[in-house]
Motif scaffolding. Structure first.
Motif, short mmCIF file in Angstrom:
data_model
loop_
_atom_site.label_atom_id
_atom_site.label_comp_id
_atom_site.label_asym_id
_atom_site.label_seq_id
_atom_site.Cartn_x
_atom_site.Cartn_y
_atom_site.Cartn_z
N VAL A 153 8.73 -24.00 14.00
CA VAL A 153 7.79 -23.19 13.22
C VAL A 153 6.53 -22.91 14.05
O VAL A 153 6.04 -21.77 14.10
CB VAL A 153 7.43 -23.90 11.91
CG1 VAL A 153 6.25 -23.19 11.22
CG2 VAL A 153 8.63 -23.93 10.97
N THR B 275 4.89 -21.80 1.67
CA THR B 275 4.31 -21.21 2.88
C THR B 275 3.54 -19.94 2.57
O THR B 275 2.44 -19.71 3.07
CB THR B 275 5.41 -20.91 3.91
OG1 THR B 275 6.14 -22.11 4.20
CG2 THR B 275 4.80 -20.37 5.20
N LEU C 220 6.12 -16.16 12.04
CA LEU C 220 6.51 -17.10 10.99
C LEU C 220 7.45 -16.45 9.99
O LEU C 220 8.45 -17.05 9.57
CB LEU C 220 5.25 -17.62 10.27
CG LEU C 220 5.46 -18.61 9.13
CD1 LEU C 220 6.19 -19.85 9.62
CD2 LEU C 220 4.11 -18.99 8.52
#
Length: 301
Positions: free
Chosen positions: A71, A153, A208
């Motif tokens: 990530v 997220t 991302l």
């Protein structure tokens, strides 16, 4: 009822990924008036950067620490790609929107071709932790853990972006530089550096988004063209939400994700209707533009 809950959470998770993809695009346009068609490339490069780290560190399934490193690599990879693009290609073309569009499209096509040459056109398998492949039991419903990851997220990124732009000194400098670059420069502040930071933030969010989309919705597969496919939905989200509005993009992404998943589940199962989910999103865009041309929170398109 169980199916409705699963589809709703899946739609929200898809909306969270769309927001990650659209937030950088909206940020760059809202603060710099640049339509960056290389944004899909940042998503692809971020996904490949994550894959490189995970594939070298993992044996078989990945551990949470290895996935966390992937990530970070996707975020850094997207940010570096965006910074290079802004400094080398975009900076000499400020005030030339047509040239910016042509250059960013050309960059995307060229680098995607290089990726196909280097990694092949076949999709690559992303190693992920076992817990991402499992589901959490809520009442009578099993919710995939990957959906929760995307949802959390997206919320964290929205909060951090709003805080950065409105509460930090650098965020204030960026917004002031957009309003009056000459005045801010006269105060001894390097506005060019601030704009590079904006591009890096947008690239980081794109990287991302590219990784999470692969993990959550593409069966852990990464391909050279995935960023371009995701870019289409990112543009739709940005236009519906309003060009330059982060909050508008967040709301639009949620609506788009839910509409697409509901339509796909309830109608897409019929023969000949497999792509109805994508069509529903395009129709939603048309309706919003007809009713409110500037989008939910933005200026006129």
């Amino acid at each position: 009822m169980s199916a409705l809950i699963v589809i709703t959470i899946s739609g929200v998770a898809l909306g969270a990924v769309y927001f990650l993809a659209a937030s950088g695009l909206s940020l760059i346009y809202g603060l710099m008036d640049i339509l960056n068609f290389a944004h899909g490339l940042f998503m692809t490069l971020g996904a490949y950067a994550g894959w490189e780290v995970a594939s070298h560190l993992a044996t078989g399934s990945s551990s949470p620490l290895v996935f966390a490193a992937a990530v970070v690599a996707s975020v850094v990879g997207g940010a570096i790609a965006a910074a290079i693009t802004e400094i080398v290609l975009i900076r000499p073309l400020y005030g030339k929107p047509v040239s910016q569009i042509l250059v960013t499209i050309g960059l995307d096509l060229a680098v995607v071709g290089l990726l196909m040459g280097g990694f092949g056109s076949s999709a690559l398998q992303m190693p992920v932790p076992i817990w991402l492949l499992k589901a959490t039991h809520l009442g009578t419903t099993d919710i995939p853990n990957a959906d929760f990851l995307a949802l959390v997220t997206g919320v964290v990124v929205l909060v951090v972006l709003e805080w950065f732009l409105r509460r930090t000194r650098y965020g204030i400098i960026i917004r002031a530089g957009v309003e009056n670059r000459e005045m801010v420069s006269a105060l001894g502040i390097d506005v060019g550096r601030a704009f590079t930071v904006v591009f890096m933030i947008g690239g980081a969010m794109a990287g991302l988004a590219g990784l999470l989309y692969s993990v959550v919705f593409s069966g852990d597969l990464i391909s050279p063209n995935q960023g371009d496919s995701l870019l289409i939905f990112a543009f739709i989200v940005v236009v519906i939400g309003g060009l330059g509005s982060i909050r508008g993009s967040a709301l639009a992404a949620l609506i788009v994700g839910l509409v697409q998943d509901y339509t796909t589940f309830y109608i897409g199962g019929h023969p000949g209707w497999a792509e109805i989910g994508n069509l529903s999103v395009v129709l939603l865009l048309a309706l919003v533009l007809e009713w409110r041309p500037r989008g939910l929170f933005g200026r006129v398109v």
